[in-house]
Design a protein around this motif. Structure first.
Motif, short mmCIF file in Angstrom:
data_model
loop_
_atom_site.label_atom_id
_atom_site.label_comp_id
_atom_site.label_asym_id
_atom_site.label_seq_id
_atom_site.Cartn_x
_atom_site.Cartn_y
_atom_site.Cartn_z
N ARG A 1 6.71 34.83 -8.61
CA ARG A 1 7.23 35.09 -7.26
C ARG A 1 8.45 34.22 -6.98
O ARG A 1 9.44 34.68 -6.41
CB ARG A 1 6.14 34.83 -6.22
CG ARG A 1 6.59 35.13 -4.79
CD ARG A 1 5.50 34.81 -3.79
NE ARG A 1 4.40 35.72 -3.88
CZ ARG A 1 4.19 36.75 -3.06
NH1 ARG A 1 5.05 36.98 -2.08
NH2 ARG A 1 3.16 37.53 -3.20
N ARG A 2 8.38 32.96 -7.38
CA ARG A 2 9.50 32.05 -7.15
C ARG A 2 10.76 32.54 -7.86
O ARG A 2 11.84 32.60 -7.28
CB ARG A 2 9.14 30.64 -7.63
CG ARG A 2 10.18 29.58 -7.27
CD ARG A 2 10.04 28.33 -8.09
NE ARG A 2 10.29 28.54 -9.50
CZ ARG A 2 11.51 28.76 -10.03
NH1 ARG A 2 12.58 28.80 -9.27
NH2 ARG A 2 11.64 28.93 -11.33
N ALA B 1 12.13 35.70 -6.24
CA ALA B 1 12.77 35.41 -4.96
C ALA B 1 14.20 34.90 -5.18
O ALA B 1 15.12 35.29 -4.45
CB ALA B 1 11.95 34.41 -4.16
N ALA C 1 17.38 37.02 -3.79
CA ALA C 1 18.38 36.41 -2.90
C ALA C 1 19.78 36.56 -3.48
O ALA C 1 20.75 36.88 -2.77
CB ALA C 1 18.04 34.95 -2.64
N PRO D 1 15.98 31.71 -1.05
CA PRO D 1 14.86 32.33 -1.76
C PRO D 1 13.53 32.18 -1.03
O PRO D 1 12.59 32.94 -1.27
CB PRO D 1 14.83 31.60 -3.10
CG PRO D 1 16.22 31.09 -3.29
CD PRO D 1 16.71 30.76 -1.90
N GLU D 2 13.45 31.20 -0.10
CA GLU D 2 12.22 31.00 0.67
C GLU D 2 12.18 31.81 1.96
O GLU D 2 11.19 31.77 2.70
CB GLU D 2 12.02 29.51 1.03
CG GLU D 2 11.68 28.63 -0.15
CD GLU D 2 12.92 28.12 -0.87
OE1 GLU D 2 13.99 28.01 -0.23
OE2 GLU D 2 12.83 27.85 -2.08
N VAL E 1 12.85 37.74 1.83
CA VAL E 1 13.02 37.65 0.37
C VAL E 1 11.66 37.49 -0.31
O VAL E 1 11.37 38.18 -1.30
CB VAL E 1 13.96 36.48 0.00
CG1 VAL E 1 14.03 36.28 -1.50
CG2 VAL E 1 15.36 36.74 0.57
N THR E 2 10.81 36.60 0.21
CA THR E 2 9.51 36.41 -0.44
C THR E 2 8.63 37.65 -0.28
O THR E 2 7.85 37.98 -1.18
CB THR E 2 8.78 35.17 0.12
OG1 THR E 2 8.61 35.29 1.52
CG2 THR E 2 9.54 33.89 -0.21
N ALA F 1 9.72 39.98 -2.97
CA ALA F 1 9.19 39.53 -4.26
C ALA F 1 7.73 39.93 -4.41
O ALA F 1 7.30 40.40 -5.47
CB ALA F 1 9.35 38.01 -4.39
#
Length: 196
Positions: free
Chosen positions: A131-132, A135, A139, A148-149, A153-154, A157
């Motif tokens: 997921r990280r 993201a 982004a 990305p947080e 965006v999350t 993802a």
């Protein structure tokens, strides 16, 4: 002079045999006895490399997840952000025989991990890292200055991951690849949703 044995190579061979047996007959087919027989080892030789079936299962799970990560990391660094995102999505989907077989292994191991906290932890960590990374890619592909947080965006993802896992599950009912065109269409729709 005694024969020099590459123990890491032997472990990889055992994991490959376990994967093959799971593909052919599911998790129950990969017993210690069947792995020994298929690998051509003497009885008891397996314990030298893996003390239990759970340790083989953990190594097999790690191997399949590592292969997925390698495919993601093998992307061309010269790709523009949208194409890099498309690459990262497509490599997690069952778009060829090899990945359909990998999905069969993962599904068997997911089921086993429900009762095995070590495997469940391993897979949860994999999901978090996946997921990280997604993201970050999303982004970049959206090019809107989002972090990305950022919740949007999350959430995207998470949508990609859910679609990928769903595709990997459904492909097991269509192992000849009948759903590949549908999966490719999902990617096209996701890319439009993410980047338009």
């Amino acid at each position: 002079m005694p024969k020099i044995i590459d123990h890491d190579q032997r472990r990889r061979e055992i994991v490959a045999v376990a994967k093959k047996l799971i593909i052919q007959g599911g998790f129950e087919a990969a017993t210690m006895r069947s792995i020994v027989a298929e690998a051509g080892f003497a009885n008891g030789a397996l314990k030298r490399y893996f003390p239990s079936k759970d340790s083989i299962v953990a190594a097999t799970f790690q191997s399949v997840l590592a292969e997925m990560n390698e495919r993601i990391n093998d992307g061309d660094p010269a790709l523009d952000p949208k194409e890099a995102l498309r690459h990262d999505i497509e490599v997690t989907l069952p778009l060829d025989t090899y990945r359909i077989d990998s999905a069969r292994v993962l599904l068997s191991l997911w089921e086993h991990s429900v009762a095995n906290e070590e495997l469940a932890t391993l897979y949860r960590e994999h999901l978090r890292e996946w997921r990280r990374r997604l993201a970050v890619r999303i982004a970049e592909a959206r090019d809107r200055g989002e972090s990305p947080e950022a919740p949007t965006v999350t959430a995207l993802a998470g949508e990609v991951i859910s679609m990928s896992i769903g595709a990997n599950v459904t492909c097991l009912m269509f192992p000849s690849g009948e759903l590949i065109p549908e999966h490719r269409a999902h990617v096209d729709r996701l890319m439009r949703n993410i980047t338009d």
